[in-house]
Write an enzyme that holds these catalytic residues in place. Structure first.
Site, PDB file in Angstrom:
ATOM      1  CG  ASN A 209      -0.217  -0.113   2.503  1.00  0.00           C
ATOM      2  OD1 ASN A 209       0.573   0.763   2.832  1.00  0.00           O
ATOM      3  ND2 ASN A 209      -0.438  -1.191   3.252  1.00  0.00           N
ATOM      4  CG  ASP A 277      -6.572  -5.062   6.170  1.00  0.00           C
ATOM      5  OD1 ASP A 277      -6.104  -5.038   7.324  1.00  0.00           O
ATOM      6  OD2 ASP A 277      -7.118  -4.073   5.641  1.00  0.00           O
ATOM      7  CE  LYS A 287       8.957 -12.523 -13.788  1.00  0.00           C
ATOM      8  NZ  LYS A 287       9.675 -12.124 -14.986  1.00  0.00           N
ATOM      9  N   PRO A 304      -2.823 -11.702  10.298  1.00  0.00           N
ATOM     10  CG  PRO A 304      -0.809 -12.085  11.401  1.00  0.00           C
ATOM     11  CD  PRO A 304      -1.492 -12.269  10.079  1.00  0.00           C
ATOM     12  CG  ASP A 305      -5.880  -6.386  13.795  1.00  0.00           C
ATOM     13  OD1 ASP A 305      -5.088  -5.742  14.522  1.00  0.00           O
ATOM     14  OD2 ASP A 305      -6.823  -5.863  13.177  1.00  0.00           O
ATOM     15  CB  ILE A 306       0.026  -6.247  14.643  1.00  0.00           C
ATOM     16  CG1 ILE A 306       0.617  -7.173  13.585  1.00  0.00           C
ATOM     17  CG2 ILE A 306       1.076  -5.888  15.684  1.00  0.00           C
ATOM     18  CD1 ILE A 306       1.349  -6.495  12.480  1.00  0.00           C
ATOM     19  CG  PHE A 324      -2.599   5.682  13.533  1.00  0.00           C
ATOM     20  CD1 PHE A 324      -1.618   5.397  14.460  1.00  0.00           C
ATOM     21  CD2 PHE A 324      -2.671   6.973  13.016  1.00  0.00           C
ATOM     22  CE1 PHE A 324      -0.706   6.367  14.868  1.00  0.00           C
ATOM     23  CE2 PHE A 324      -1.770   7.950  13.405  1.00  0.00           C
ATOM     24  CZ  PHE A 324      -0.788   7.651  14.335  1.00  0.00           C
ATOM     25  CE  LYS A 338     -10.631   0.390  11.314  1.00  0.00           C
ATOM     26  NZ  LYS A 338     -10.116   1.253  10.275  1.00  0.00           N
ATOM     27  CE  LYS A 342      -8.310  -3.252  14.223  1.00  0.00           C
ATOM     28  NZ  LYS A 342      -7.285  -3.262  13.196  1.00  0.00           N
TER      29      LYS A 342
END
Ligand code: CTP
Length: 401
Positions: A209, A277, A287, A304-306, A324, A338, A342
């Site tokens: 991203n 994500d 390749k 995984p969501d840290i 954030f 969130k 979280k």
């Protein structure tokens, strides 16, 4: 600005003097004003002109030079500094310091100073291990001189062992720690995540991203400037490593999670990374080749969501957990979701729609969202956001201690 101080750097005659232009560059970048004393031996390995260009100041070399004495005498040189660093420190300068000799500008300034001194020894391994050097070292330590290094490794003389000067980053880190020892967050440990993650599709392609890592790196810097011991777990970015911060470079979300968990326990964690994500379920080992047909959709699975993992890490949960929320609509409502899913204490919500220019830009407009409160911050540079956050964190930890 991390080190808004004056540093006197004494460069003596070892091969490691070639690293001092980089040391000066990093100290200056961290905000320090650096003055250099270069010994005769030091000048065999690095030119005064290089150091003058980097410090934009005279390089002081001669005790009896009228020019140097007129512009700044040896007493003035040591009085003017907040900290003295000797790098590289040869066996010879250590012996002279221990004996209290004053036979050139460097030794005279070192004897005349009442300021803190850090030395970064560098010499052949047998010189380092010689009983005379060990005794001198003990004497210097007993006088509260801080010793950094030497490190183990291959040496210029072709031998291997202890004797390499510590890397400029480590010397800068020691200087930052030294100045921030009285900071509001001294004694606290923080983990900061920053940058994007790269999730491989095949050995040459990846999903990523637009995150630049600017905000996360600035936060790590601002916390370190308040005396916090910071581990910055960073995805691939073009940002330079902030001074005084321990950086763990990672590539993927899973690596980032492992590095964060390995850095626990922590008093503070700030998750500023734009973690991918999803990752490709089955990364190709070779390749992928085009064959004139369209590519079947890649199968993705969730990473995984840290932040969530840290929020639910029980007794290991960081004392103050900050996330954030990168949003393009319903900013506050989405941030609240969130906050609770979280299990974090604060969410810094920001608008990342393309016209807000947050990703890769210099500015950020933050809403600090807590369970029952929202604080709207003005549009600030990312450095200013980081400094405001570090002060807010210090206020909160002071209130709760
Ligand atoms: N985060 C994380 N690990 C992930 C995803 C996000 O640690 N796998 C953290 C981010 O660092 C940030 C917060 O969670 O602190 C919110 O990230 P954001 O991208 O805004 O939200 P997501 O949780 O990814 O949700 P969505 O993309 O659906 O808005």
């Amino acid at each position: 600005m991390i080190i808004d101080k004056r540093i006197l750097l004494v460069v003596t005659g070892g091969i490691a003097a070639y690293k001092t232009p980089e040391l000066v560059r990093q100290l200056t970048k961290a905000g320090a004003r650096v003055r250099v004393i270069l010994t005769k031996g030091g000048a065999q390995f690095v030119t005064p002109m290089t150091l003058e260009a980097l410090t934009q100041d005279t390089v002081y070399q001669d005790l009896f030079s009228l020019t140097d004495e007129n512009s700044m005498g040896h007493i003035e040189l040591s009085r003017d500094a907040d900290l003295v660093i000797v790098a590289p420190a040869t066996a010879d300068i250590m012996a002279k310091m221990a004996a209290g000799m004053a036979d050139d500008l460097a030794t005279t300034a070192l004897l005349a100073t009442d300021k803190p001194v850090i030395i970064a020894p560098a010499m052949n391994v047998r010189m380092w291990e010689h009983p005379a050097t060990r005794d001198n070292l003990k004497t210097l330590i007993s006088r509260d001189i801080t010793i950094i290094g030497p490190d183990e490794g291959d040496m210029a003389c072709g031998e291997y062992g202890m004797g390499r000067m510590s890397a400029p980053e480590e010397i800068v880190e020691t200087a930052v720690r030294f100045f921030s020892a009285s900071g509001r967050l001294s004694g606290k440990r923080a983990i900061v995540t920053s940058g994007p993650t790269h999730e491989a599709i095949d050995p040459v392609r990846y999903i990523a991203n637009h995150s630049s890592g600017k905000q996360g790196h600035a936060i790590a810097s601002a916390l370190a400037a308040q005396g916090c011991e910071v581990t910055l777990v960073s995805g691939p970015t073009n940002q330079s490593n902030p001074a005084g911060v321990h950086v763990v470079p990672v590539r993927t979300a899973r690596e980032m999670l492992a590095a964060c968990v390995a850095s626990l326990p922590a008093d503070i964690a700030v998750c500023a990374a734009a973690v991918a994500d999803w990752r490709v379920s089955d990364e190709a080992s070779q390749k992928m080749k085009k064959d004139g047909k369209s590519l079947a959709p890649l199968e993705l699975c969730e990473n995984p969501d840290i932040l969530k993992t840290l929020g639910n890490s029980g007794t290991q949960r960081p004392g103050l957990l900050v996330g954030f929320a990168a949003e393009t609509e319903n900013i506050i409502d989405n941030a609240r979701v969130k906050l609770s899913t979280k299990n974090c204490d604060w969410v810094l919500a920001n608008d990342v729609s393309s016209d807000a220019g947050t990703f890769g830009g210099e500015h950020n407009t933050i809403h600090l969202v807590q369970q029952d409160d929202v604080e709207d911050w003005p549009r600030l540079t990312k450095d200013a956001v980081a400094e405001k956050l570090a002060s807010r964190i210090a206020d909160t930890l002071e209130e709760t201690s």
